[in-house]
Write an enzyme that holds these catalytic residues in place. Structure first.
Site, PDB file in Angstrom:
ATOM      1  N   ASP A 255       0.826  -1.202   0.000  1.00 52.64           N
ATOM      2  CA  ASP A 255       0.000   0.000   0.000  1.00 52.64           C
ATOM      3  C   ASP A 255       0.866   1.261   0.000  1.00 52.64           C
ATOM      4  O   ASP A 255       2.088   1.202   0.196  1.00 52.64           O
ATOM      5  CB  ASP A 255      -0.902   0.016   1.234  1.00 52.64           C
TER       6      ASP A 255
ATOM      7  N   TYR B 226       6.893  -9.753   6.737  1.00 53.96           N
ATOM      8  CA  TYR B 226       6.925  -8.315   6.989  1.00 53.96           C
ATOM      9  C   TYR B 226       7.491  -8.042   8.381  1.00 53.96           C
ATOM     10  O   TYR B 226       7.410  -8.882   9.280  1.00 53.96           O
ATOM     11  CB  TYR B 226       5.515  -7.713   6.937  1.00 53.96           C
TER      12      TYR B 226
END
EC number: 5.4.99.12
Length: 290
Positions: free
Chosen positions: A77, A138
């Protein structure tokens, strides 16, 4: 969990070379990419927006004349960073034969400083950067220092306004590991599943006091990691019970009370692939996603 910079590419020099031609006309390349997401509107190309895919595709076209099928392992994003992103692209075979050994160096001179291609290799047969992946990992960086994030790390570290407890963070994380429907933590998309397998989720504290969450899963839905981190932080600062994040997994709609933390603390650090059988893995993943 790394408290410093990006992990080195295992077994890779500046360029990984190969000789596999897909059809004598086009060549599929694997690119290992890093970027500072601060000034990008995410990965995916968008009209009138600066995106990682848009910038990268433009410079690849400058080198090869034409490229097709730029596909990424994880569509980050706006504001999300990457040190271990992977994508593939199909380029004219003659262009690769001509430029192969110099592509990384040439891209370093063409790309803006907030995007780097760390390595280029000829993709093995059947490789798909998105669907052949086994998992994505992540990391999310948070500081609870009263004075906020270090000025040199302000772009990749969230400043949390309340003291955090490492044991409470890890207790909250334990309730989220495994295969679950993460609808409470995702932005639902029509005809898309929110079932995911979270393989690893834990917190560490670096020597500089920064908390780092590591989360690894087969795939993630939109805003999932930032929502998970937000829920765990409210348990880590004592405002919620450590069981609360896990208790939301019974929901089948997004939980509005879960805070979605800022994108800038999140970095995609690694994508893993099988040693072979890339096409079979891709087909199995497509079936799961449908």
């Amino acid at each position: 969990m790394r408290c410093d910079g990006p992990a080195p590419l295992a077994g890779a020099g500046p360029v990984l070379m190969g000789r596999f031609l897909w059809d004598g006309v086009s060549m599929r390349l694997r690119l290992d990419v890093a970027y500072d997401g601060t000034d990008f509107a995410g990965w995916a190309a968008q009209p009138s927006q600066r995106t990682v895919a848009g910038v990268l595709a433009a410079e690849l076209e400058r080198l090869f004349g034409s490229v097709e099928g730029l596909t990424v392992a994880g569509r980050t994003d706006a504001g999300v960073h990457a040190t271990g992103q992977v994508c593939h692209v199909d380029v004219p075979a003659p262009g690769w034969e001509r430029l192969g050994g110099s592509v990384v160096r040439r891209l370093a001179g063409l790309l803006p400083p907030d995007v780097r291609v760390r390595a280029v290799s000829v993709a093995p047969p059947g490789f798909d950067a998105r669907f052949s992946a086994l998992w994505r990992r992540y990391e999310y960086r948070v500081t609870d220092e009263s004075w906020g994030a270090s000025p040199l790390r302000r772009r990749d570290t969230l400043a949390w306004p309340r003291p955090l407890d490492l044991d409470a963070l890890n207790a909250a994380a334990a309730g989220l590991v495994g295969e679950h429907d993460f609808a409470a933590y995702c932005r639902r998309k029509e005809h898309a599943t929110t079932v995911r397998m979270v393989q690893r989720l834990f917190w560490n504290r670096c020597p500089d006091g920064v908390f780092v969450a590591t989360v690894q899963a087969d795939a993630f839905c939109q805003s999932m990691v930032r929502s998970l981190v937000g829920a765990m932080l409210t348990a880590g600062d004592g405002r919620r019970a450590v069981e609360w994040p896990g208790s939301l997994l019974v929901r089948r709609e997004r939980a509005s009370e879960v805070p979605v933390v800022g994108a800038h603390g999140l970095t995609l650090v690694e994508v893993a692939y099988p040693s072979d059988g890339f096409a079979e893995r891709a087909e199995a993943t497509r079936r799961l996603r449908v």
